[in-house]
Design a protein around this motif. Sequence first.
Motif, PDB file in Angstrom:
ATOM      1  N   LYS A 125      61.849  41.645   0.688  1.00  0.00           N
ATOM      2  CA  LYS A 125      62.111  40.370   0.036  1.00  0.00           C
ATOM      3  C   LYS A 125      60.922  39.726  -0.104  1.00  0.00           C
ATOM      4  O   LYS A 125      60.465  39.055  -1.201  1.00  0.00           O
ATOM      5  N   GLU A 126      59.795  39.586   0.671  1.00  0.00           N
ATOM      6  CA  GLU A 126      58.855  39.027   1.312  1.00  0.00           C
ATOM      7  C   GLU A 126      57.562  40.074   0.386  1.00  0.00           C
ATOM      8  O   GLU A 126      56.568  39.428   0.502  1.00  0.00           O
ATOM      9  N   LYS A 127      57.806  41.263  -0.576  1.00  0.00           N
ATOM     10  CA  LYS A 127      56.718  41.900  -0.729  1.00  0.00           C
ATOM     11  C   LYS A 127      55.754  42.371  -0.005  1.00  0.00           C
ATOM     12  O   LYS A 127      54.730  41.873  -0.738  1.00  0.00           O
ATOM     13  N   ASP A 128      56.119  42.135   1.558  1.00  0.00           N
ATOM     14  CA  ASP A 128      55.016  42.131   2.198  1.00  0.00           C
ATOM     15  C   ASP A 128      54.549  44.099   2.130  1.00  0.00           C
ATOM     16  O   ASP A 128      54.973  45.082   3.122  1.00  0.00           O
ATOM     17  N   ALA A 129      53.582  44.276   1.453  1.00  0.00           N
ATOM     18  CA  ALA A 129      53.626  45.872   1.215  1.00  0.00           C
ATOM     19  C   ALA A 129      53.513  46.139   3.214  1.00  0.00           C
ATOM     20  O   ALA A 129      53.920  47.834   3.392  1.00  0.00           O
ATOM     21  N   ASN A 130      51.996  45.913   3.779  1.00  0.00           N
ATOM     22  CA  ASN A 130      52.243  46.681   5.534  1.00  0.00           C
ATOM     23  C   ASN A 130      53.298  46.523   5.512  1.00  0.00           C
ATOM     24  O   ASN A 130      53.545  47.966   6.977  1.00  0.00           O
ATOM     25  N   ARG A 131      54.202  45.618   6.092  1.00  0.00           N
ATOM     26  CA  ARG A 131      55.247  45.234   6.573  1.00  0.00           C
ATOM     27  C   ARG A 131      56.436  46.340   6.224  1.00  0.00           C
ATOM     28  O   ARG A 131      57.279  46.862   7.337  1.00  0.00           O
ATOM     29  N   ILE A 132      55.978  46.625   5.149  1.00  0.00           N
ATOM     30  CA  ILE A 132      57.567  47.654   5.271  1.00  0.00           C
ATOM     31  C   ILE A 132      56.826  48.565   5.179  1.00  0.00           C
ATOM     32  O   ILE A 132      58.300  49.566   5.889  1.00  0.00           O
ATOM     33  N   LEU A 133      55.971  49.557   4.997  1.00  0.00           N
ATOM     34  CA  LEU A 133      55.469  50.487   5.366  1.00  0.00           C
ATOM     35  C   LEU A 133      55.693  51.140   7.139  1.00  0.00           C
ATOM     36  O   LEU A 133      56.409  51.786   7.767  1.00  0.00           O
ATOM     37  N   LYS A 134      55.018  49.797   7.520  1.00  0.00           N
ATOM     38  CA  LYS A 134      55.428  49.511   9.762  1.00  0.00           C
ATOM     39  C   LYS A 134      56.276  49.994   9.573  1.00  0.00           C
ATOM     40  O   LYS A 134      57.589  51.093  10.299  1.00  0.00           O
ATOM     41  N   LEU A 135      57.880  49.033   9.520  1.00  0.00           N
ATOM     42  CA  LEU A 135      58.760  49.315   9.408  1.00  0.00           C
ATOM     43  C   LEU A 135      59.441  50.020   8.918  1.00  0.00           C
ATOM     44  O   LEU A 135      60.851  50.693   9.866  1.00  0.00           O
ATOM     45  N   SER A 136      59.375  50.838   8.038  1.00  0.00           N
ATOM     46  CA  SER A 136      59.821  52.025   7.217  1.00  0.00           C
ATOM     47  C   SER A 136      59.339  53.568   8.235  1.00  0.00           C
ATOM     48  O   SER A 136      60.629  54.064   8.812  1.00  0.00           O
ATOM     49  N   ALA A 137      58.269  53.372   8.275  1.00  0.00           N
ATOM     50  CA  ALA A 137      58.009  54.300   9.507  1.00  0.00           C
ATOM     51  C   ALA A 137      58.884  54.436  10.941  1.00  0.00           C
ATOM     52  O   ALA A 137      59.397  55.320  11.456  1.00  0.00           O
ATOM     53  N   VAL A 280      67.299  47.737  -1.979  1.00  0.00           N
ATOM     54  CA  VAL A 280      68.316  47.575  -2.918  1.00  0.00           C
ATOM     55  C   VAL A 280      69.014  45.825  -2.468  1.00  0.00           C
ATOM     56  O   VAL A 280      69.716  45.094  -3.428  1.00  0.00           O
ATOM     57  N   ASN A 281      69.482  46.218  -1.137  1.00  0.00           N
ATOM     58  CA  ASN A 281      69.537  44.053  -0.382  1.00  0.00           C
ATOM     59  C   ASN A 281      68.958  43.366  -0.681  1.00  0.00           C
ATOM     60  O   ASN A 281      69.028  42.212  -0.439  1.00  0.00           O
ATOM     61  N   ALA A 282      67.631  43.890  -0.449  1.00  0.00           N
ATOM     62  CA  ALA A 282      66.977  42.518  -0.640  1.00  0.00           C
ATOM     63  C   ALA A 282      65.945  42.502  -2.134  1.00  0.00           C
ATOM     64  O   ALA A 282      65.661  41.557  -3.063  1.00  0.00           O
ATOM     65  N   GLY A 283      67.217  42.885  -3.721  1.00  0.00           N
ATOM     66  CA  GLY A 283      66.753  43.090  -4.630  1.00  0.00           C
ATOM     67  C   GLY A 283      66.080  43.858  -5.875  1.00  0.00           C
ATOM     68  O   GLY A 283      65.811  43.611  -6.331  1.00  0.00           O
ATOM     69  N   GLN A 284      65.920  45.083  -4.970  1.00  0.00           N
ATOM     70  CA  GLN A 284      65.434  46.307  -5.575  1.00  0.00           C
ATOM     71  C   GLN A 284      63.585  45.331  -6.494  1.00  0.00           C
ATOM     72  O   GLN A 284      63.417  45.494  -7.034  1.00  0.00           O
ATOM     73  N   PRO A 285      63.211  44.858  -5.322  1.00  0.00           N
ATOM     74  CA  PRO A 285      61.544  44.187  -5.995  1.00  0.00           C
ATOM     75  C   PRO A 285      60.522  45.375  -6.470  1.00  0.00           C
ATOM     76  O   PRO A 285      61.035  46.799  -6.139  1.00  0.00           O
ATOM     77  N   ASP A 286      60.037  44.755  -7.608  1.00  0.00           N
ATOM     78  CA  ASP A 286      58.942  46.148  -8.408  1.00  0.00           C
ATOM     79  C   ASP A 286      57.908  46.290  -6.991  1.00  0.00           C
ATOM     80  O   ASP A 286      56.988  45.276  -6.375  1.00  0.00           O
ATOM     81  N   LEU A 287      57.600  47.881  -6.537  1.00  0.00           N
ATOM     82  CA  LEU A 287      56.822  47.823  -5.165  1.00  0.00           C
ATOM     83  C   LEU A 287      55.769  48.238  -6.914  1.00  0.00           C
ATOM     84  O   LEU A 287      54.813  48.490  -5.655  1.00  0.00           O
ATOM     85  N   LYS A 288      55.743  48.423  -7.426  1.00  0.00           N
ATOM     86  CA  LYS A 288      54.565  48.788  -8.392  1.00  0.00           C
ATOM     87  C   LYS A 288      53.229  47.797  -8.358  1.00  0.00           C
ATOM     88  O   LYS A 288      51.952  48.247  -8.197  1.00  0.00           O
ATOM     89  N   SER A 289      53.700  46.805  -8.297  1.00  0.00           N
ATOM     90  CA  SER A 289      53.194  45.558  -8.563  1.00  0.00           C
ATOM     91  C   SER A 289      52.441  45.322  -6.931  1.00  0.00           C
ATOM     92  O   SER A 289      51.401  43.904  -6.492  1.00  0.00           O
ATOM     93  N   LEU A 290      53.122  46.125  -6.119  1.00  0.00           N
ATOM     94  CA  LEU A 290      52.329  45.347  -5.007  1.00  0.00           C
ATOM     95  C   LEU A 290      51.040  45.317  -4.293  1.00  0.00           C
ATOM     96  O   LEU A 290      50.776  46.505  -4.710  1.00  0.00           O
ATOM     97  N   LYS A 291      50.039  44.729  -3.864  1.00  0.00           N
ATOM     98  CA  LYS A 291      49.285  44.598  -3.391  1.00  0.00           C
ATOM     99  C   LYS A 291      49.488  45.807  -1.978  1.00  0.00           C
ATOM    100  O   LYS A 291      49.274  44.750  -0.922  1.00  0.00           O
TER     101      LYS A 291
END
Length: 321
Positions: A125-137, A280-291
């Motif tokens: 939801k916050e479109k925080d790419a680093n956190r997405i990756l860290k938490l996903s791992a 999906v639950n975050a509303g399918q944010p656009d990940l292409k535009s994530l910096k």
Amino acid sequence: MKKLLLLFICCVIYKQSFCWGFYAHQRINYFAVFLLPPEMMVLYKPNIQFLTDHAVDPDKRRYAVASEGPKHYIDIDHYGSYPWRELPVKYEDAIKKYSRDTVAANGIVPWWIQIMEQRLTTAFKEKDANRILKLSAEIGHYIADSHVPLHANSNHDGQQTNQRGIHGFWESRVPELLAEKDFDFMIGKATYIADIPKYIWSRVRESGAAADSVLKSEAALTKQFSSDRKYSFEERNGKILRQYSSAFTIAYNTMLKGMVERRMRLAIASVASFWYTAWVNAGQPDLKSLKQNAFTEDDLKEFELLDKAWKNSQIKGRIHE
Ligand SMILES: [Zn+2]
């Protein structure tokens, strides 16, 4: 002389891998990436190396933080017998019934995964790419652990039945010997998990139910193998290690009718599906535009600390290997 040599070999300390072993954890996160839809692949594929490397961070953290251990398992046999309906599926209800200390002591993996999933959803939801990756791992690690039968049983290393070493045998030795050659990792697609607690409890119940045959099969096979055929000695990094022989490992895998491969495949599908569901639950944010920014000083320090703790110190809390 021969006796002395044997004694020496047996005294060599074998730093076992734990929790699916580093190898399997890394393969599970790696293959999970290929189950994602293209909208997620744009972020996950270029970072597949990060997701693979950091699949083992939670295990490294167990060397630094005492409270980390219980997040990797649940000794479900402490709560009666299959399908353990008397154990409340909600954490609050479970601690009310059994006390917080008892629940913590028996392990909390099914609840911890749900907390991690909420965190991952927030990061999307916050479109925080680093956190997405860290938490996903990291969530990938805990999900994978929940698929291991001996992570759902108090006899987790066969210590109650004179089968010490079986934990690493099932989750490290079998996949390390057989996965590349014999396991099939063409799995399909990530699917949306509508009821997360129900899904994770089903996996944990399956693991708990399978623990019995994991232990009994090894005991039965041991009766058919003399000790010098059950184990072999191998040099690794200049050390001679005693390990389960290839013949014993293959026979065990056959006896379990491919259970290790089945659980590993399901773990991969589950990891991808939890990632997908959070997105999906975050509303399918656009990940292409994530910096994607460089990791912060704090993140880098944490990675370094985990690595150091793992390399230098004793595990804190219960050893689950
Ligand atoms: Zn683990």
